[in-house]
Write a protein that holds these residues in place. Structure first.
Motif, PDB file in Angstrom:
ATOM      1  N   ALA B 170       3.621  26.313  -5.070  1.00 49.57           N
ATOM      2  CA  ALA B 170       3.852  27.379  -4.089  1.00 49.57           C
ATOM      3  C   ALA B 170       5.297  27.848  -4.173  1.00 49.57           C
ATOM      4  O   ALA B 170       6.223  27.043  -4.288  1.00 49.57           O
ATOM      5  N   PRO B 171       5.505  29.175  -4.140  1.00 52.76           N
ATOM      6  CA  PRO B 171       6.873  29.691  -4.291  1.00 52.76           C
ATOM      7  C   PRO B 171       7.805  29.225  -3.170  1.00 52.76           C
ATOM      8  O   PRO B 171       9.025  29.189  -3.351  1.00 52.76           O
ATOM      9  N   THR B 172       7.224  28.865  -2.008  1.00 59.37           N
ATOM     10  CA  THR B 172       8.058  28.420  -0.892  1.00 59.37           C
ATOM     11  C   THR B 172       8.520  26.974  -1.052  1.00 59.37           C
ATOM     12  O   THR B 172       9.418  26.517  -0.347  1.00 59.37           O
ATOM     13  N   GLN B 173       7.888  26.237  -1.953  1.00 67.11           N
ATOM     14  CA  GLN B 173       8.264  24.842  -2.120  1.00 67.11           C
ATOM     15  C   GLN B 173       9.532  24.728  -2.951  1.00 67.11           C
ATOM     16  O   GLN B 173       9.717  25.463  -3.916  1.00 67.11           O
ATOM     17  N   GLU B 174      10.354  23.767  -2.591  1.00 66.47           N
ATOM     18  CA  GLU B 174      11.603  23.613  -3.309  1.00 66.47           C
ATOM     19  C   GLU B 174      11.682  22.238  -3.970  1.00 66.47           C
ATOM     20  O   GLU B 174      12.703  21.572  -3.941  1.00 66.47           O
ATOM     21  N   PHE B 175      10.561  21.803  -4.541  1.00 62.15           N
ATOM     22  CA  PHE B 175      10.596  20.510  -5.221  1.00 62.15           C
ATOM     23  C   PHE B 175      11.475  20.604  -6.455  1.00 62.15           C
ATOM     24  O   PHE B 175      11.477  21.622  -7.154  1.00 62.15           O
ATOM     25  N   GLU B 176      12.180  19.519  -6.723  1.00 58.15           N
ATOM     26  CA  GLU B 176      12.881  19.449  -8.003  1.00 58.15           C
ATOM     27  C   GLU B 176      11.862  19.237  -9.107  1.00 58.15           C
ATOM     28  O   GLU B 176      10.747  18.782  -8.872  1.00 58.15           O
ATOM     29  N   THR B 177      12.277  19.556 -10.336  1.00 56.34           N
ATOM     30  CA  THR B 177      11.347  19.458 -11.468  1.00 56.34           C
ATOM     31  C   THR B 177      10.727  18.059 -11.554  1.00 56.34           C
ATOM     32  O   THR B 177       9.515  17.909 -11.733  1.00 56.34           O
ATOM     33  N   GLU B 178      11.568  17.030 -11.432  1.00 58.79           N
ATOM     34  CA  GLU B 178      11.051  15.672 -11.582  1.00 58.79           C
ATOM     35  C   GLU B 178      10.051  15.335 -10.465  1.00 58.79           C
ATOM     36  O   GLU B 178       9.037  14.690 -10.708  1.00 58.79           O
ATOM     37  N   GLU B 179      10.357  15.813  -9.249  1.00 58.77           N
ATOM     38  CA  GLU B 179       9.416  15.604  -8.133  1.00 58.77           C
ATOM     39  C   GLU B 179       8.084  16.283  -8.420  1.00 58.77           C
ATOM     40  O   GLU B 179       7.019  15.721  -8.176  1.00 58.77           O
ATOM     41  N   ALA B 180       8.175  17.511  -8.905  1.00 55.96           N
ATOM     42  CA  ALA B 180       6.951  18.287  -9.177  1.00 55.96           C
ATOM     43  C   ALA B 180       6.103  17.583 -10.231  1.00 55.96           C
ATOM     44  O   ALA B 180       4.882  17.458 -10.091  1.00 55.96           O
ATOM     45  N   ILE B 181       6.766  17.103 -11.288  1.00 52.72           N
ATOM     46  CA  ILE B 181       6.030  16.408 -12.354  1.00 52.72           C
ATOM     47  C   ILE B 181       5.378  15.137 -11.808  1.00 52.72           C
ATOM     48  O   ILE B 181       4.205  14.855 -12.062  1.00 52.72           O
ATOM     49  N   ASP B 182       6.161  14.362 -11.060  1.00 51.20           N
ATOM     50  CA  ASP B 182       5.606  13.108 -10.533  1.00 51.20           C
ATOM     51  C   ASP B 182       4.427  13.369  -9.602  1.00 51.20           C
ATOM     52  O   ASP B 182       3.419  12.667  -9.645  1.00 51.20           O
ATOM     53  N   LEU B 183       4.550  14.391  -8.769  1.00 56.58           N
ATOM     54  CA  LEU B 183       3.438  14.713  -7.858  1.00 56.58           C
ATOM     55  C   LEU B 183       2.200  15.131  -8.638  1.00 56.58           C
ATOM     56  O   LEU B 183       1.077  14.732  -8.313  1.00 56.58           O
ATOM     57  N   ALA B 184       2.424  15.939  -9.676  1.00 54.74           N
ATOM     58  CA  ALA B 184       1.276  16.379 -10.490  1.00 54.74           C
ATOM     59  C   ALA B 184       0.615  15.167 -11.153  1.00 54.74           C
ATOM     60  O   ALA B 184      -0.616  15.052 -11.188  1.00 54.74           O
ATOM     61  N   LEU B 185       1.450  14.245 -11.667  1.00 52.93           N
ATOM     62  CA  LEU B 185       0.893  13.040 -12.295  1.00 52.93           C
ATOM     63  C   LEU B 185       0.144  12.191 -11.268  1.00 52.93           C
ATOM     64  O   LEU B 185      -0.976  11.737 -11.502  1.00 52.93           O
ATOM     65  N   LEU B 186       0.751  12.014 -10.101  1.00 50.93           N
ATOM     66  CA  LEU B 186       0.120  11.175  -9.071  1.00 50.93           C
ATOM     67  C   LEU B 186      -1.231  11.751  -8.660  1.00 50.93           C
ATOM     68  O   LEU B 186      -2.226  11.023  -8.541  1.00 50.93           O
ATOM     69  N   GLY B 187      -1.244  13.068  -8.453  1.00 50.22           N
ATOM     70  CA  GLY B 187      -2.509  13.707  -8.076  1.00 50.22           C
ATOM     71  C   GLY B 187      -3.585  13.431  -9.114  1.00 50.22           C
ATOM     72  O   GLY B 187      -4.731  13.106  -8.807  1.00 50.22           O
ATOM     73  N   ARG B 188      -3.153  13.530 -10.355  1.00 50.91           N
ATOM     74  CA  ARG B 188      -4.061  13.275 -11.456  1.00 50.91           C
ATOM     75  C   ARG B 188      -4.565  11.826 -11.447  1.00 50.91           C
ATOM     76  O   ARG B 188      -5.740  11.574 -11.703  1.00 50.91           O
ATOM     77  N   TYR B 189      -3.690  10.880 -11.185  1.00 50.59           N
ATOM     78  CA  TYR B 189      -4.092   9.462 -11.203  1.00 50.59           C
ATOM     79  C   TYR B 189      -5.139   9.181 -10.124  1.00 50.59           C
ATOM     80  O   TYR B 189      -6.138   8.517 -10.379  1.00 50.59           O
TER      81      TYR B 189
END
Lengths: 216, 216
Positions: B170-189
């Motif tokens: 979401a454009p309103t989210q201000e996650f850092e790149t590493e946070e975004a990657i980790d969240l995407a990985l976690l969701g996947r797991y």
């Protein structure tokens, strides 16, 4: 009766070599679909992998019937058990090829891999290709020395995977969030393909020597 | 001889139920380690999963010996084959729990999950928990109806997984790149854990009915 058993065992092995070679092509094609933003190629990867998965199911079925009807012992039993584990790794490897194709497809017509990351992805794919080729030869010839070499090539893959991650997170990089996530996922998929190649090599060693090497 | 065979078959089943319940605890603990930023808990998840993996290897070994020595047919053969496939799913499920614990460990002492994403991760973990509980019951009681319910719960997981992805991008989210990657990985797991629960349910259906449902 026993002759027939060995014929079946040989057939399973040669089919596993074929499937491994086919999967090698599928991984290479997934990379091409990804980097050349080629939708029909991405779709072809997905359907070819489905056909391979069906073939693996069929080989597994026959391995189980052989196991259940022939009561193999010692090295014959080990070979069948190793075959079934190799099948599981090939299934997983196929899954990862499909994941790569799906990343490509999801982002089309935008390239999922930004130009600056392309050489790295290409290199990971090339290493995966070499590793799968080695593994196919290993299954065919049971060459234990080749298994050791494979572990060394895998170290290169691990190093590249770390480099890619560092590149994604480098403060100078201006990847968008979605690009960063896709690159991280892609790096993971290639690395997992390599891991399964190493696992398969270890299954072959187990099959030849009866010694199990702990799996990563 | 046959009695002993059925004793062994029952033992394998009850051990698979136990392992499934243990893995349920491991996934829940991985989530706790992740959200409470608890290093020793993350380490405990990793070592407990290793112990479970060893137990699964042992169960698999015995299933193979049973298959090779007892020449089961029809429903007995199906049960053994289903057991071996359930073992493969449990191994994979354990891998994903470890992946979650490793994301937690890698980012410490920084929380891998930003506060705004915590409710979503907690919900995914809760759904995974319910699904694994259902699956354990299914393996124990071979309740085919429960398998159908499980697929419905899995739809919730898929929807949450999509929501999480949308939130990350979401454009309103201000996650850092590493946070975004980790969240995407976690969701996947978590989503993969759920997929393996569904796969296991399908194996049980195959075991009971002899009908194979195509795997996702």
């Amino acid at each position: 009766m026993r002759d027939q058993f060995y014929e079946q065992l040989d057939l399973i092995r040669s089919q596993l070599v074929d499937v491994t070679e086919d999967l090698r092509g599928v991984v290479a094609d997934a990379t091409e679909a990804l980097l050349s933003i080629d939708l029909s190629r991405a779709e072809a990867v997905i359907s070819r992998e489905q056909a391979i998965a069906d073939r693996l199911d069929d080989i597994e079925e026959r391995a189980l019937v052989l196991l259940a009807t022939q009561q193999p012992v010692a090295s014959d039993l080990r070979q069948l058990v190793a075959s079934m584990r190799i099948i599981a790794d090939l299934q997983r490897m196929g899954d990862h090829a499909v994941h790569i194709a799906k990343v490509a497809r999801r982002r089309m017509p935008i390239p999922a891999v930004p130009a600056s990351a392309e050489p790295m992805i290409r290199k990971m794919s090339a290493i995966a290709d070499t590793m799968i080729k080695h593994t196919a030869r290993l299954i065919a010839n049971q060459d234990v020395q080749a298994a050791v070499e494979l572990e060394q090539i895998d170290d290169e893959m691990d190093a590249l995977h770390k480099d890619l991650y560092r590149m994604i997170l480098a403060p100078t990089q201006e990847f968008e969030t979605e690009e960063a996530i896709d690159l991280a996922l892609l790096g993971r998929y290639y690395e997992r393909v390599a891991d399964h190649a190493v696992n398969m090599a270890r299954r072959v060693i187990y099959q030849v020597t009866g010694e199990r090497i702990s799996m990563s």
